[in-house]
Design an enzyme around this catalytic site. Structure first.
Site, PDB file in Angstrom:
ATOM      1  N   SER A 139       1.722 -12.197  -8.172  1.00 39.16           N
ATOM      2  CA  SER A 139       2.925 -12.648  -7.455  1.00 39.16           C
ATOM      3  C   SER A 139       2.578 -13.918  -6.692  1.00 39.16           C
ATOM      4  CB  SER A 139       3.374 -11.570  -6.459  1.00 39.16           C
ATOM      5  OG  SER A 139       4.333 -12.088  -5.555  1.00 39.16           O
ATOM      6  N   TYR A 152       1.469  -6.051   0.803  1.00 38.43           N
ATOM      7  CA  TYR A 152       1.923  -6.386  -0.553  1.00 38.43           C
ATOM      8  C   TYR A 152       1.224  -7.665  -1.036  1.00 38.43           C
ATOM      9  CZ  TYR A 152       4.695  -7.813  -4.529  1.00 38.43           C
ATOM     10  OH  TYR A 152       5.061  -8.209  -5.789  1.00 38.43           O
TER      11      TYR A 152
HETATM   12  P1  NDP Z   1      10.946  -2.893 -10.694  1.00 34.75           P
HETATM   13  O1  NDP Z   1      11.035  -2.053  -9.467  1.00 34.75           O
HETATM   14  O2  NDP Z   1      12.200  -3.266 -11.391  1.00 34.75           O
HETATM   15  O3  NDP Z   1       9.949  -2.209 -11.738  1.00 34.75           O
HETATM   16  C1  NDP Z   1       8.725  -1.673 -11.297  1.00 34.75           C
HETATM   17  C2  NDP Z   1       8.130  -0.812 -12.397  1.00 34.75           C
HETATM   18  O4  NDP Z   1       6.878  -0.299 -11.928  1.00 34.75           O
HETATM   19  C3  NDP Z   1       9.006   0.365 -12.759  1.00 34.75           C
HETATM   20  O5  NDP Z   1       9.029   0.498 -14.155  1.00 34.75           O
HETATM   21  C4  NDP Z   1       8.273   1.546 -12.144  1.00 34.75           C
HETATM   22  O6  NDP Z   1       8.432   2.704 -12.956  1.00 34.75           O
HETATM   23  C5  NDP Z   1       6.823   1.084 -12.234  1.00 34.75           C
HETATM   24  N1  NDP Z   1       5.968   1.812 -11.305  1.00 34.75           N
HETATM   25  C6  NDP Z   1       5.970   1.776  -9.953  1.00 34.75           C
HETATM   26  N2  NDP Z   1       5.070   2.640  -9.465  1.00 34.75           N
HETATM   27  C7  NDP Z   1       4.476   3.232 -10.544  1.00 34.75           C
HETATM   28  C8  NDP Z   1       3.471   4.215 -10.695  1.00 34.75           C
HETATM   29  N3  NDP Z   1       2.880   4.783  -9.635  1.00 34.75           N
HETATM   30  N4  NDP Z   1       3.110   4.597 -11.935  1.00 34.75           N
HETATM   31  C9  NDP Z   1       3.706   4.041 -13.019  1.00 34.75           C
HETATM   32  N5  NDP Z   1       4.663   3.098 -12.945  1.00 34.75           N
HETATM   33  C10 NDP Z   1       5.042   2.714 -11.701  1.00 34.75           C
HETATM   34  O7  NDP Z   1      10.170  -4.206 -10.230  1.00 34.75           O
HETATM   35  P2  NDP Z   1       9.704  -5.513 -11.049  1.00 34.75           P
HETATM   36  O8  NDP Z   1       9.994  -5.409 -12.483  1.00 34.75           O
HETATM   37  O9  NDP Z   1      10.230  -6.678 -10.307  1.00 34.75           O
HETATM   38  O10 NDP Z   1       8.152  -5.438 -10.766  1.00 34.75           O
HETATM   39  C11 NDP Z   1       7.170  -5.434 -11.781  1.00 34.75           C
HETATM   40  C12 NDP Z   1       5.933  -6.115 -11.237  1.00 34.75           C
HETATM   41  O11 NDP Z   1       6.244  -7.455 -10.916  1.00 34.75           O
HETATM   42  C13 NDP Z   1       5.373  -5.503  -9.952  1.00 34.75           C
HETATM   43  O12 NDP Z   1       3.973  -5.479 -10.040  1.00 34.75           O
HETATM   44  C14 NDP Z   1       5.841  -6.464  -8.866  1.00 34.75           C
HETATM   45  O13 NDP Z   1       4.979  -6.458  -7.760  1.00 34.75           O
HETATM   46  C15 NDP Z   1       5.780  -7.769  -9.617  1.00 34.75           C
HETATM   47  N6  NDP Z   1       6.578  -8.859  -9.091  1.00 34.75           N
HETATM   48  C16 NDP Z   1       7.923  -8.740  -8.884  1.00 34.75           C
HETATM   49  C17 NDP Z   1       8.644  -9.811  -8.384  1.00 34.75           C
HETATM   50  C18 NDP Z   1      10.106  -9.717  -8.085  1.00 34.75           C
HETATM   51  O14 NDP Z   1      10.596 -10.543  -7.272  1.00 34.75           O
HETATM   52  N7  NDP Z   1      10.851  -8.826  -8.712  1.00 34.75           N
HETATM   53  C19 NDP Z   1       8.002 -11.103  -8.134  1.00 34.75           C
HETATM   54  C20 NDP Z   1       6.581 -11.100  -8.360  1.00 34.75           C
HETATM   55  C21 NDP Z   1       5.909 -10.032  -8.844  1.00 34.75           C
HETATM   56  P3  NDP Z   1       8.705   4.207 -12.423  1.00 34.75           P
HETATM   57  O15 NDP Z   1       9.406   4.087 -11.095  1.00 34.75           O
HETATM   58  O16 NDP Z   1       9.533   4.825 -13.495  1.00 34.75           O
HETATM   59  O17 NDP Z   1       7.342   4.778 -12.330  1.00 34.75           O
HETATM   60  C1  8X3 Z   2       7.624 -10.589  -5.222  1.00 36.01           C
HETATM   61  C2  8X3 Z   2       7.962 -11.936  -4.704  1.00 36.01           C
HETATM   62  O1  8X3 Z   2       8.295 -13.309  -2.630  1.00 36.01           O
HETATM   63  O2  8X3 Z   2       9.253 -11.069  -2.659  1.00 36.01           O
HETATM   64  O3  8X3 Z   2       6.288 -10.504  -5.540  1.00 36.01           O
HETATM   65  O4  8X3 Z   2       6.890 -11.366  -2.418  1.00 36.01           O
HETATM   66  S1  8X3 Z   2       8.107 -11.906  -3.037  1.00 36.01           S
END
Ligand code: NDP
Ligand code: 8X3
Length: 256
Positions: A139, A152
């Protein structure tokens, strides 16, 4: 025709993982889809009915469950070409002095330890075969601090440095490592961060055009499709509407 390639996607039940599953399926990849929500995995398998899909209900925080998932892969899914360590979350936006310790522990257990369990389980076979790629979902928060980002951001800084250290360890093995570092993207991320509060989550995306899951999926796919001699170390990407702020400066009261 070349044999299908296999990608294991953690966190495939929503957001980036879901979008990546759809894109890689469209390109005829074999998919191993992991998440905790079985019904979402089954829904995705139905949507991708024309593709080769293996679903695995797995909490990445549990090393035993990760081992069962990897050891229990059907033969045709057992050679993993790409591991997409995408499962992760932010919980809370409180400042450190009032943050919830349980939230901090969940982020460490998921974003750091879960990623380690998957990587350690999958790497030996990649190294033995002389190719493969680990794509980690970092991120911008791993490089750039912001109020409330505390744990985070620190977990994503871990992901950034671990990705670089993996490259050092994997030198000469043919196994590639990439860290994707997205900024603001509209997924279930904010809903999770604010513990299900839809209003608070919705406010994050008010009046902006954030990144989408599809934007990130295209970048992941691009890194994976580079020729074998090309390793994309990292990709930092923000929506155009997002950039940096000046340093915050606290002034003594009465000093203007
Ligand atoms: P979502 O919440 O839409 O998706 C997160 C996914 O992670 C879900 O499929 C969830 O599945 C899974 N997950 C969470 N905890 C667990 C666990 N303990 N075991 C298995 N699966 C897990 O978020 P995003 O798609 O946005 O996030 C995906 C990645 O991208 C993350 O690592 C996030 O930090 C990163 N990210 C997101 C950004 C944003 O602004 N959206 C920006 C930068 C990075 P389930 O709940 O079914 O287990
Ligand atoms: C998610 C992006 O800016 O919310 O990783 O931390 S931010």
């Amino acid at each position: 025709m070349a044999d299908k390639k296999t990608i294991l996607i953690t966190g495939a039940t929503a957001g980036f993982g879901w979008a990546c599953a759809r894109l890689f399926a469209a390109h005829n990849w074999r998919l191993i889809l992991c998440g905790r929500r079985r019904e979402r995995l089954e829904e995705l398998r139905e949507i991708l009915a024309d593709s080769a899909v293996h679903i695995a209900v797995c909490d990445v925080r549990d090393q035993g469950q990760v081992a069962v998932m990897i050891d229990g892969l059907p033969e045709e899914y057992s050679r993993i070409d790409v591991l997409l360590n995408n499962a992760g979350l932010a919980l809370g936006l409180n400042h450190a002095q009032s943050a919830d310790m349980e939230d901090w522990e969940t982020m460490v257990d998921t974003n750091i330890k879960g990623l380690l369990y998957l990587t350690r389980a999958v790497l030996p076979a990649m190294v033995a075969s002389g190719r493969g790629q680990v794509v980690n979902m970092g991120s911008v928060a791993g490089s750039w601090p912001y109020p409330g980002g505390n744990t985070y951001g620190a977990t994503k800084a871990f992901v950034q440095q671990f990705s670089r250290n993996l490259r050092a360890d994997l030198h000469g093995t043919g196994v590639r490592v990439t860290n994707i570092e997205p900024g603001m993207a509209e997924t279930e991320f904010s809903l999770v961060r604010f513990h299900g509060d839809r209003d608070q989550a919705g406010n994050v995306y008010q009046g902006v055009t954030p990144l989408t899951g599809d934007d990130i999926a295209e970048i992941v796919y691009w890194t994976v499709c580079r020729p074998q001699h090309v390793n994309i170390n990292s990709v930092e990407v923000m929506p155009t509407c997002q950039s940096w702020s000046p340093f915050a400066v606290h002034r003594e009261s009465g000093q203007g």
